[in-house]
Motif scaffolding. Structure first.
Motif: not given
Length: 169
Positions: A124-138, A150-162
């Motif tokens: 899940w990519v939070n489009t406001s903060s550009n941070v992505y969250h894994c299925p086990s994340d709150r 996908s995680e690869a797409d999120a990284k390609a769009k510049g999102a960073r992991p929580d």
């Protein structure tokens, strides 16, 4: 004997001076526990964070936790308990505490159910903060604005992991 008398008078004067500094001014609104550096009054129950956004605490009148925080008013903690006639100003402070406690939850609470979609291999990519969250994340699927990808797409769009945590496959 004279020195003991002088010490007693000095101690009484210091106690009286400390009590006069810790009382709210007469023009302060009812229930005021402190004044901020920008001149606004605070009715917060605790000194810590009471004047956030107002340049900090200038003077704290309440005695409940003034000794627990670091600051110059720590020596005034026992002073408000000394005058027995100060019970009337303390009474309005009690109703202000529930109001401050009711307004305390200022952060966003995620909804109980995640947004529809998602699945294995999706983040899940939070489009406001550009941070992505894994299925086990709150916050997976629960932020106000976001999208599954996908995680690869999120990284390609510049999102960073929580918190820098990558998802475990």
């Amino acid at each position: 004997m004279k020195s003991i008398l002088k010490i007693g008078v000095l101690a009484a004067a210091l106690c009286h001076a400390g009590a006069s500094f810790s009382q709210a001014p007469a023009d302060a609104p009812a229930g005021t526990n402190g004044v901020c550096k920008d001149g606004t009054y605070s009715q917060a129950a605790h000194k810590q964070g009471a004047c956030r956004g107002h340049q900090g605490v200038k003077e704290w009148y309440a005695s409940s936790d003034s000794g627990s925080s670091s600051g110059g008013s720590a020596s005034m903690a026992p002073a408000p308990a000394a005058p027995a006639t100060a019970a009337a100003p303390a009474a309005p402070a009690a109703p202000a505490a529930p109001a401050a406690a009711a307004a305390k939850p200022s952060g966003y609470t995620p909804p109980a159910m995640p947004a529809a979609g998602g699945g294995p291999g999706m983040v899940w990519v939070n489009t406001s903060s550009n941070v992505y969250h894994c299925p086990s994340d709150r916050w997976y699927g629960k932020t106000k604005h976001g999208a599954y990808m996908s995680e690869a797409d999120a990284k390609a769009k510049g999102a960073r992991p929580d918190h820098g945590k990558t998802c475990q496959s």
